[in-house]
Design an enzyme around this catalytic site. Structure first.
Site, PDB file in Angstrom:
ATOM      1  N   GLU A  84       6.623 -22.126   8.050  1.00  0.00           N
ATOM      2  CA  GLU A  84       6.816 -21.326   9.261  1.00  0.00           C
ATOM      3  C   GLU A  84       7.790 -21.984  10.243  1.00  0.00           C
ATOM      4  O   GLU A  84       8.280 -21.330  11.167  1.00  0.00           O
ATOM      5  CB  GLU A  84       5.490 -21.055   9.960  1.00  0.00           C
ATOM      6  N   GLU A 112       0.814  -1.218   0.000  1.00  0.00           N
ATOM      7  CA  GLU A 112       0.000   0.000   0.000  1.00  0.00           C
ATOM      8  C   GLU A 112       0.847   1.269   0.000  1.00  0.00           C
ATOM      9  O   GLU A 112       0.351   2.356  -0.295  1.00  0.00           O
ATOM     10  CB  GLU A 112      -0.921   0.016   1.223  1.00  0.00           C
TER      11      GLU A 112
END
Length: 337
Positions: free
Chosen positions: A152, A121
Site C-alpha cells: 500500500e 459480481e
C-alpha cells in the site's frame, strides 16, 4: 607484534564506530518517519477515539454487539448525504460504458478487497464481460487472502498495475482509500488523471491531496470506528454501500434491468437458472413451463426470453429489436406492442 595489534585495534574501532553511526542514523530516520506518520494519523477521522465505545471491553456479548450495531446504523444516512456526488460518478460510468470504456476499482487492504468483490459480481448479475468492471488490489490477487507487506506504500506499483490493464482516457478509475492518504491509491489516481481517465475518489476521511487527485470526490465521513482505526467496520460498510450504488445504478442506466428485475442475469449455474426462470415468470406472468420453454428457445438469455413472451416475436425479430434499442427492454416493448 604490538604495533600490528594496535593497528588492527584502530581499524576495528573505526569500523565499529562507522557501523554504529550508520545504525543510529537509520534509527533516527525511522523514528522521524514514524513520528510523521503518527502526526498524520492524528488528522484522520477514522483514527479518532470513539467516546461512545470506550467501555466496549467491559460489556457482555449482547452489549458489545449493540454498540457495534449502534455505530453501523449511522452509516446509511451519512452515505445519503453524498448521493449528488455519487450520481455524478454514475453518469460518468454510464458514458464510459456507452463508449466501450471500463470501470476500474483500485485500492489496498480492505478497500481493495471491496473493489474486487464488487467487480467480480457484475458478470453473473448483469451478463457483462469480466473486463468491463475490474478490481485491482495492491499486492495482486494473493493480497485478497493475505496482507502483502509494503504494497500500500508503493507508488510505482500502482502505476505498474494500471499499465498492466492498459488504463485509457475512456475508462473511469475509482481510487478507494478509507483514510484518504494511501500512497498506492494516490499514485494511481494521479496516473489516471495523467492519461485522461475520469478519476473518482472514495474515502471516509477528508484529505486535500486525495481531493485534488480526483475529478469526483466521494467522501463519506462515518466518524470514529467502534474499534479505533479498524476501517473494515463503518468505513468498509460505507464503501460497500457506495460501490453497490455505482455499479447497480450504472447497470440500470445501461439497460441491464427491467422494472427491478435482473433481466440480464447469466444463467450459469442451477441457482441462477432457477432465478432466470422466476424472472421471466415475474416479468410476464407466464407459468413455469412457459418460462422454461422461452428460455430454451432464447438459449437461456433471460431478457430475450422475456421479450419474446411479452410480444410474441420470434427469436430473430426479437434480437433485432433489442439491438435497435441498445438492450433497453422497456423501450423495445413499447415500440413492439
Amino acid at each position: 607484534e604490538r604495533a600490528i595489534i594496535e593497528i588492527l585495534l584502530v581499524v576495528f574501532v573505526g569500523r565499529f564506530r562507522c557501523i554504529l553511526e550508520t545504525r543510529l542514523t537509520m534509527s533516527s530516520v525511522l523514528m522521524t518517519k514514524q513520528s510523521t506518520l503518527i502526526d498524520k494519523l492524528k488528522t484522520i477521522t477514522t483514527e479518532e477515539k470513539n467516546s461512545d465505545t470506550l467501555d466496549i471491553d467491559l460489556l457482555d456479548i449482547t452489549g458489545v454487539l449493540e454498540k457495534i450495531n449502534d455505530e453501523d446504523q449511522k452509516v446509511a444516512n451519512i452515505v445519503k448525504l453524498i448521493i449528488p456526488e455519487i450520481a455524478k460518478a454514475v453518469d460518468k460510468i454510464v458514458d464510459a460504458f456507452a463508449q466501450g470504456g471500463r470501470l476500474i476499482y483500485i485500492g489496498a487492504g480492505t478497500s481493495g478487497r471491496l473493489g474486487v468483490l464488487d467487480a467480480v459480481e457484475c458478470p453473473p448479475t448483469f451478463s457483462v464481460s469480466d473486463q468491463q468492471v475490474l478490481g485491482i488490489i495492491a499486492g495482486g490477487d494473493k493480497a485478497i487472502k493475505k496482507a502483502v507487506e509494503g504494497a500500500e506504500d508503493s507508488e510505482s506499483l500502482a502505476i505498474k498495475d494500471l499499465k498492466a490493464v492498459k488504463l485509457v482516457a475512456k475508462d473511469v478509475l475509482v481510487g478507494i482509500a478509507a483514510s484518504g492518504r494511501t500512497p498506492y491509491v494516490l499514485s494511481a489516481m494521479n496516473y489516471g488523471k495523467a492519461v485522461g481517465a475520469t478519476v473518482v475518489g472514495l474515502s471516509c476521511s477528508y484529505n486535500d491531496k486525495f481531493a485534488q487527485a480526483n475529478d469526483i470526490n466521494l467522501c463519506a465521513i462515518v466518524g470514529a470506528e467502534a474499534l479505533t482505526g479498524s476501517t473494515r467496520m463503518k468505513s468498509g460498510t460505507a464503501q460497500k454501500l457506495i460501490l453497490n450504488m455505482l455499479t447497480t445504478a450504472s447497470m440500470i442506466r445501461s439497460g441491464k434491468t427491467y422494472r427491478n428485475l435482473m433481466i440480464d442475469v447469466s444463467a450459469s449455474n442451477e441457482k441462477l437458472y432457477a432465478r432466470a426462470v422466476r424472472i421471466v415468470m415475474q416479468a410476464t406472468e407466464c407459468d413455469y413451463q412457459g418460462a422454461k420453454k422461452a428460455l430454451d428457445i432464447a438459449d437461456n438469455n433471460t431478457k430475450l426470453a422475456t421479450f419474446m413472451v411479452l410480444t410474441g416475436l420470434d427469436v430473430a425479430t426479437a434480437k433485432a429489436a433489442l439491438l435497435h434499442h441498445k438492450g433497453f427492454l422497456r423501450k423495445a416493448i413499447k415500440q413492439s406492442v
